[in-house]
Structures are given as structure tokens and as C-alpha cells.
Enzyme design. Structure first.
Site, mmCIF file in Angstrom:
data_model
loop_
_atom_site.group_PDB
_atom_site.id
_atom_site.type_symbol
_atom_site.label_atom_id
_atom_site.label_comp_id
_atom_site.label_asym_id
_atom_site.label_seq_id
_atom_site.Cartn_x
_atom_site.Cartn_y
_atom_site.Cartn_z
ATOM 1 N N SER A 38 1.188 -1.534 -0.099
ATOM 2 C CA SER A 38 -0.040 -0.009 0.044
ATOM 3 C C SER A 38 0.904 0.980 0.107
ATOM 4 O O SER A 38 2.008 1.094 0.677
ATOM 5 C CB SER A 38 -0.920 -0.265 1.153
ATOM 6 O OG SER A 38 -1.967 0.417 1.299
ATOM 7 N N TYR A 83 -1.284 -1.278 10.271
ATOM 8 C CA TYR A 83 -1.445 -1.521 9.426
ATOM 9 C C TYR A 83 -0.489 -0.432 8.209
ATOM 10 O O TYR A 83 0.176 -1.589 7.539
ATOM 11 C CB TYR A 83 -2.722 -0.759 8.715
ATOM 12 C CG TYR A 83 -2.808 -1.101 7.029
ATOM 13 C CD1 TYR A 83 -3.034 -2.079 6.160
ATOM 14 C CD2 TYR A 83 -3.188 0.034 6.646
ATOM 15 C CE1 TYR A 83 -4.107 -2.438 5.603
ATOM 16 C CE2 TYR A 83 -3.328 -0.213 4.939
ATOM 17 C CZ TYR A 83 -3.717 -1.436 5.233
ATOM 18 O OH TYR A 83 -3.424 -1.532 3.404
HETATM 19 N N1 LIG Z 1 -9.165 -0.881 -0.754
HETATM 20 C C1 LIG Z 1 -8.668 0.002 -0.740
HETATM 21 O O1 LIG Z 1 -8.367 1.323 -0.641
HETATM 22 C C2 LIG Z 1 -6.474 -0.373 -0.709
HETATM 23 C C3 LIG Z 1 -4.984 0.120 -0.878
HETATM 24 C C4 LIG Z 1 -3.804 0.122 -0.776
HETATM 25 C C5 LIG Z 1 -4.206 -0.953 -0.509
HETATM 26 N N2 LIG Z 1 -4.740 -2.267 -0.124
HETATM 27 C C6 LIG Z 1 -4.477 -3.581 0.040
HETATM 28 O O2 LIG Z 1 -5.003 -4.624 -1.240
HETATM 29 C C7 LIG Z 1 -5.480 -5.934 -0.672
HETATM 30 C C8 LIG Z 1 -6.472 -6.311 -0.622
HETATM 31 O O3 LIG Z 1 -7.454 -5.874 -0.606
HETATM 32 P P1 LIG Z 1 -9.283 -5.282 -1.162
HETATM 33 O O4 LIG Z 1 -9.215 -3.331 -0.819
HETATM 34 O O5 LIG Z 1 -9.457 -6.384 -2.128
HETATM 35 O O6 LIG Z 1 -9.685 -5.710 -0.052
HETATM 36 P P2 LIG Z 1 -11.624 -6.204 0.685
HETATM 37 O O7 LIG Z 1 -12.373 -6.387 -0.539
HETATM 38 O O8 LIG Z 1 -11.239 -6.423 2.152
HETATM 39 O O9 LIG Z 1 -11.280 -8.232 0.154
HETATM 40 C C9 LIG Z 1 -9.854 -8.489 0.948
HETATM 41 C C10 LIG Z 1 -9.446 -10.435 1.011
HETATM 42 O O10 LIG Z 1 -8.916 -10.052 2.270
HETATM 43 C C11 LIG Z 1 -9.190 -11.584 2.324
HETATM 44 N N3 LIG Z 1 -9.090 -11.936 3.959
HETATM 45 C C12 LIG Z 1 -8.906 -11.189 4.950
HETATM 46 N N4 LIG Z 1 -8.533 -11.382 5.545
HETATM 47 C C13 LIG Z 1 -8.572 -12.608 5.823
HETATM 48 C C14 LIG Z 1 -8.227 -13.823 6.516
HETATM 49 N N5 LIG Z 1 -7.965 -13.540 7.810
HETATM 50 N N6 LIG Z 1 -8.222 -15.085 5.715
HETATM 51 C C15 LIG Z 1 -7.695 -15.202 4.333
HETATM 52 N N7 LIG Z 1 -8.305 -14.456 3.877
HETATM 53 C C16 LIG Z 1 -8.548 -13.081 4.305
HETATM 54 C C17 LIG Z 1 -10.733 -11.283 2.014
HETATM 55 O O11 LIG Z 1 -11.343 -12.527 2.330
HETATM 56 P P3 LIG Z 1 -12.124 -13.661 3.337
HETATM 57 O O12 LIG Z 1 -12.775 -12.226 3.562
HETATM 58 O O13 LIG Z 1 -13.678 -14.278 2.297
HETATM 59 O O14 LIG Z 1 -11.208 -13.955 4.173
HETATM 60 C C18 LIG Z 1 -11.228 -11.000 0.602
HETATM 61 O O15 LIG Z 1 -10.972 -11.647 -0.193
HETATM 62 C C19 LIG Z 1 -5.107 -6.279 0.808
HETATM 63 O O16 LIG Z 1 -3.737 -6.438 1.080
HETATM 64 C C20 LIG Z 1 -5.026 -4.383 0.883
HETATM 65 O O17 LIG Z 1 -4.220 -4.193 2.571
HETATM 66 C C21 LIG Z 1 -6.205 -1.907 -0.869
#
Ligand SMILES: NC(=O)c1ccc[n+]([C@@H]2O[C@H](COP(=O)([O-])OP(=O)(O)OC[C@H]3O[C@@H](n4cnc5c(N)ncnc54)[C@H](OP(=O)(O)O)[C@@H]3O)[C@@H](O)[C@H]2O)c1
Length: 267
Positions: free
Chosen positions: A141, A154
């Protein structure tokens, strides 16, 4: 890393992970889909098989649980496949004052964002190096570029992901294995809902990037072996022009901005 090889995507049940799985399948990779939400993974597996003719395996696993990576590696080995592309995408966030966050939750953040990432790399990368081909994509991130008060843990886990990935990127030079840290700004996914974060959509909605575009730029950066990428041009100034020093002053200034966001959560 050719067509017909296997890609493993963690956090494939939502957001960026689903977009990674779709675009890797569109490139001809078979996929291993990992997360906790089995029904969502099964639906995605069916979709990818029907749309792109690739095979898709579902591994339901809580990445916060000790031994998670070993169980995933076992499932892959039982399936008799080799992972050529590892996408460590799953991640969870912390928002607010660290002293007020539940200790068990914070431990889960460290397990998912740090321990599982390193453990999966260590289980799949040696095979890639031995075969002379493969790729590791770790989703970090922009929060990993500097300390971020009110999302301290985080941001620190994402700093780990950036630095670990860039270290591996250099270590694997000449082995045929590519490593990329993806450093997005805000993306339009379930992340706020999944992590209990509220924000004013009218004021901040424009900041959110389309996950499919973020993934497209990330895979292009992987193709060019860039080491890290900050997708979405509007993040370029913050990522590259924001000074990191003097550390204490910059951390305080970032804290002033993010405290308003943390206080908004309490309203
Ligand atoms: N969205 C943003 O603004 C943003 C910005 C920068 C970086 N990121 C990074 O991008 C990545 C993906 O995030 P996203 O935005 O796509 O978030 P999201 O829509 O909340 O998806 C998160 C994913 O991680 C899985 N997950 C969460 N906890 C888990 C656990 N304990 N075991 C296994 N799987 C788990 C969830 O699946 P289940 O709930 O089905 O387990 C889901 O598939 C993350 O690393 C996040 O830090 C996001």
C-alpha cells in the site's frame, strides 16, 4: 510464467484479489483461489472456468491461523500442481488509536499482512527459483511508504511488505523469478466495510480507484519487472514527492491529517 501455469491468489473472494484472479485467468493461468468465504470462491472458480476455460481450485483458509501457509502448500501439493505466480493479496486494516484496538484483532493483522505473506513466499519461491521461472506479487500500500499515525500497525505491516518485496526483487535477479510490490492508494473495494471503516463517500469517493485498473497496471509493471508500482497516476505526487524526513516532523504532520479521519470514525 507461461499460459497454462498455475497462479495462487490470496484474498481472491473480493476486491483486488478477485480482479487479480480474473486477469490472471484471462492471461491463461489456472488459478488457486484462497480466502475464508468458500461460497464466493466457488462462484469465482466457476466463472473463471466458464469464461476463460482455465482450471480453478478453491482453498478455504483463514490466513490469521498459525500454520495457514503450510496447509495451503499441502493442498497445492495434493492437487499435484506447481505454483508459478504467487499473489499475496489478502490484507486487513487497523484504524484509530492503537491502544484502543483489540489485541487479538491486531495479532490477526500481523498474521495476515506479515506472517502469511512471508510464509507463503518461503513455501513457493524456492520452487520457482529451482525451475528458473515464476513471479511473486505482494500487495502492499502507499501506507507502507511512511509511518501513519491512527493506522500505525497497518502502515507498518505494509512497510514490511514493500521492503521485503524489494529485497527479494534484488535477490532473485538473474533467476528468472520476478517480484513486485503493489502500492495502491485508496481503491474501491469492500476494504472499508470489511474493516469497519466509515468515510464520507460524497467528499472522498473520487479518491477511490477501480480495482480492475489497479490490477492491470500492476501486471504490466510485473511484465516489465519494475520491483514496485504505485498504480493510478493521481497517487504519483504523494508517493514520490512527499518528503520522508525529518521523520518526527513528517509523522506528526501525517498524524494531524489522519487524526481527523480517526475522529470521524468515533462520531
Ligand atoms: N482498498 C484499498 O483502498 C487498498 C489500498 C491499498 C492497499 N490495499 C491492500 O489490497 C489488498 C486487498 O484489499 P481489498 O481492498 O481488495 O480488500 P477487501 O475487498 O476487503 O478484500 C480482502 C480480501 O482478503 C481476504 N481476507 C481477509 N482476511 C482474511 C483472512 N484472515 N484469511 C484469509 N483471507 C482473508 C478477504 O476474504 P475473506 O473475507 O473471504 O477471507 C478478501 O478476499 C489488501 O492487502 C489491502 O491492504 C487496499
Amino acid at each position: 510464467m507461461g499460459e497454462g501455469t498455475w497462479a495462487l491468489v490470496t484474498g481472491a473472494s473480493a476486491g483486488l484479489g478477485t480482479a487479480f484472479a480474473r486477469q490472471l485467468a484471462a492471461r491463461g493461468h489456472h488459478v488457486v483461489l484462497v480466502a475464508r468465504s468458500e461460497a464466493k470462491l466457488e462462484a469465482l472458480a466457476l466463472e473463471l472456468h466458464e469464461r476463460y476455460g482455465v482450471d480453478a481450485i478453491v482453498v478455504t483458509q483463514d490466513l490469521a491461523a498459525p500454520g495457514a501457509a503450510a496447509r495451503i502448500a499441502d493442498a497445492v501439493s495434493v492437487a499435484g500442481i506447481q505454483v508459478e505466480v504467487l499473489v499475496n493479496n489478502a490484507g486487513i486494516g487497523t484504524f484509530g488509536r492503537d491502544a484502543e484496538i483489540d489485541a487479538d484483532y491486531n495479532r490477526d493483522v500481523a498474521m495476515v499482512n506479515v506472517v502469511a505473506v512471508a510464509d507463503l513466499v518461503q513455501r513457493f519461491m524456492p520452487g520457482m527459483v529451482a525451475r528458473g521461472s515464476g513471479a511473486v506479487v505482494n500487495v502492499a500500500s502507499m501506507a507502507g511508504f511512511q509511518p501513519q499515525p491512527y493506522m500505525s500497525l497497518y502502515a507498518a505491516t505494509k512497510a514490511f511488505v514493500v521492503n521485503y518485496s524489494l529485497g527479494l526483487w534484488v535477490e532473485t535477479k538473474g533467476t528468472g523469478v520476478r517480484v513486485l510490490a503493489v502500492c495502491p492508494g485508496p481503491v474501491d473495494t469492500d476494504f472499508p466495510i470489511a474493516n469497519g471503516i466509515r468515510y464520507d463517500e460524497q467528499r472522498l469517493g473520487w479518491l477511490l480507484a477501480d480495482p480492475a485498473k489497479i490490477v492491470k497496471q500492476s501486471l504490466r509493471a510485473l511484465d516489465h519487472d519494475k520491483g514496485y508500482v504505485v498504480p493510478d497516476l493521481k497517487n504519483w505526487p504523494e508517493a514520490h514527492l512527499l518528503p520522508r524526513r525529518p521523520r518526527r516532523l513528517m509523522t506528526r504532520l501525517i498524524g494531524l491529517v489522519l487524526r481527523r479521519f480517526a475522529d470521524y470514525q468515533r462520531r
